[in-house]
Design a protein around this motif. Structure first.
Motif, short mmCIF file in Angstrom:
data_model
loop_
_atom_site.label_atom_id
_atom_site.label_comp_id
_atom_site.label_asym_id
_atom_site.label_seq_id
_atom_site.Cartn_x
_atom_site.Cartn_y
_atom_site.Cartn_z
N PRO A 67 64.28 -105.55 -16.42
CA PRO A 67 65.55 -104.69 -16.49
C PRO A 67 65.96 -104.45 -17.79
O PRO A 67 65.80 -105.16 -18.72
N ILE A 68 66.16 -103.13 -18.24
CA ILE A 68 66.75 -102.62 -19.69
C ILE A 68 68.20 -102.32 -19.39
O ILE A 68 68.64 -101.49 -18.61
N ALA A 69 69.12 -102.95 -20.13
CA ALA A 69 70.48 -102.25 -19.94
C ALA A 69 70.78 -101.16 -20.74
O ALA A 69 70.53 -101.30 -21.89
N VAL A 70 71.09 -100.06 -20.28
CA VAL A 70 71.48 -98.98 -21.15
C VAL A 70 72.98 -98.97 -21.17
O VAL A 70 73.81 -98.94 -20.40
N GLU A 71 73.36 -98.73 -22.40
CA GLU A 71 74.91 -98.95 -22.78
C GLU A 71 75.56 -97.78 -22.62
O GLU A 71 76.87 -97.67 -22.23
N ARG A 72 75.02 -96.57 -22.93
CA ARG A 72 75.87 -95.39 -23.26
C ARG A 72 74.77 -94.11 -22.70
O ARG A 72 73.65 -94.28 -23.31
N ALA A 73 75.39 -93.11 -22.18
CA ALA A 73 74.82 -92.05 -21.74
C ALA A 73 74.65 -91.27 -23.20
O ALA A 73 75.59 -90.97 -23.88
N VAL A 74 73.50 -90.32 -23.25
CA VAL A 74 73.39 -89.49 -24.34
C VAL A 74 74.45 -88.51 -24.56
O VAL A 74 74.82 -88.10 -25.59
N ALA A 75 74.88 -88.05 -23.42
CA ALA A 75 75.95 -87.09 -23.33
C ALA A 75 77.38 -87.32 -24.17
O ALA A 75 77.87 -86.57 -24.77
N ASP A 76 77.25 -88.67 -24.39
CA ASP A 76 78.74 -89.36 -24.88
C ASP A 76 78.31 -89.61 -26.39
O ASP A 76 79.28 -90.29 -27.14
#
Length: 336
Positions: A67-76
């Motif tokens: 698993p890789i944790a994505v911290e933020r959406a690129v839209a933000d």
């Protein structure tokens, strides 16, 4: 260094991204406080603010299943200074259009002045922006043919491990899977200092591939070009590369004149007959260096060169390392 002074780094992660380069880039770019304890000229305050971004926050599954944790959406992510697309699992070539929101975001980031980077097969996503058309780039050598079929306007330099491009060198691309190390050291050297890059390399035991990807490149000639006359000579050479005058032999066997055969051979394979012979012989020499302990002079003779000094020069020109260095690098039985 205050948060306002830090450079913001966005590591892009999507399903199929490789966990090792994502984790490695993240940890090296945030390792400054630890490294600074051992080197006075390394800033103790992190110069980079790093986060893992993707289409949506949450967890994506790496190509290996981790698993890789994505911290933020690129839209933000309104502003980023450095954007990095690490390696992705690619099995049958690049399928465009899978991440349109990421491509559009990268285009906006470039317009706002960001440096856009890729490691290994991450070049595919970067190339979808269209920003690399007409520019040099590099990626993993095994991905080169499939990449070129989708992005023929990008100038691939597969023998290079690190390529920069653009008017302000705003594109930075690295080659094979482990070349994220070359990328991260380049970024530290460029945006912090060469001394800091050297200190981090020593602390983390990171290795620059100064010779590029050339030592790693196998010779994979095109045999599906449709010219049966040329393909028959390629097959013959594969078994008879050590004969004294291989180009003359192939020309005679083809039934063509010297000039006609050379022109036809180059059109089919992309190489002149003599350059093709040299590639075949050096590739065979690589296998012999990897698998046995024959003296280099004997290997030179076995692949068709009576002049061992000339063979050594040719080998270094093609592989970018000497035969002895190649053996030490790749032979499992080589002394350390």
């Amino acid at each position: 260094m205050t948060p306002a002074q830090q450079m913001h780094v966005s590591l892009v992660a999507v399903p199929g991204s490789l966990a090792m380069p994502v984790a490695g880039l993240y940890e090296v770019l945030t390792a400054f406080p630890v490294v600074a304890e051992f080197h006075d000229e390394v800033p103790s305050s992190p110069p980079f603010a790093v986060e893992i971004v993707g289409s949506t926050p949450g967890t994506v599954t790496a190509g290996s299943g981790l698993p890789i944790a994505v911290e933020r959406a690129v839209a933000d992510v309104v502003h980023t200074d450095i954007l990095i697309v690490p390696a992705m699992a690619v099995e049958t070539g690049w399928t465009a259009g899978q991440h349109p929101e990421l491509v559009a975001w990268m285009q906006r980031a470039h317009a706002r002045g960001a440096v856009l980077c890729s490691a290994c097969t991450g070049l595919g996503l970067l190339a979808e922006t269209g920003l690399l058309d007409g520019l040099p780039a590099t990626t993993h050598w095994a991905f080169g043919k499939a990449f070129h079929e989708v992005f023929p306007k990008v100038e691939l330099h597969l023998d290079e491990v690190l390529v920069t491009a653009g008017e302000r060198e705003e594109f930075v691309m690295s080659g094979g899977a482990a070349s994220w190390q070359d990328l991260v050291l380049y970024l530290i050297g460029r945006f912090v200092s060469p001394v800091a890059a050297q200190a981090v390399a020593k602390f983390e035991l990171l290795e620059r591939h100064a010779e590029g990807q050339a030592p790693y490149l196998p010779f994979l000639p095109d045999t599906q070009h449709g010219d049966r006359v040329v393909s028959r000579q390629q097959d013959w050479l594969a078994e008879n590369f050590s004969v004294a005058r291989p180009v003359a032999e192939m020309t005679g066997r083809s039934g063509l004149s010297d000039r006609a055969f050379e022109r036809r051979f180059k059109r089919a394979t992309g190489l002149s007959p003599i350059a093709y012979v040299q590639q075949v012989r050096v590739d065979q020499a690589k296998r012999m260096l990897e698998q046995g302990d024959l003296p280099i002079d004997q290997i030179s003779w076995a692949v068709g060169y009576e002049d061992a000094a000339a063979f050594r020069r040719l080998f270094k020109r093609i592989a970018r390392v000497t035969p002895g260095t190649y053996r030490r690098k790749f032979s499992p039985a080589a002394p350390r």
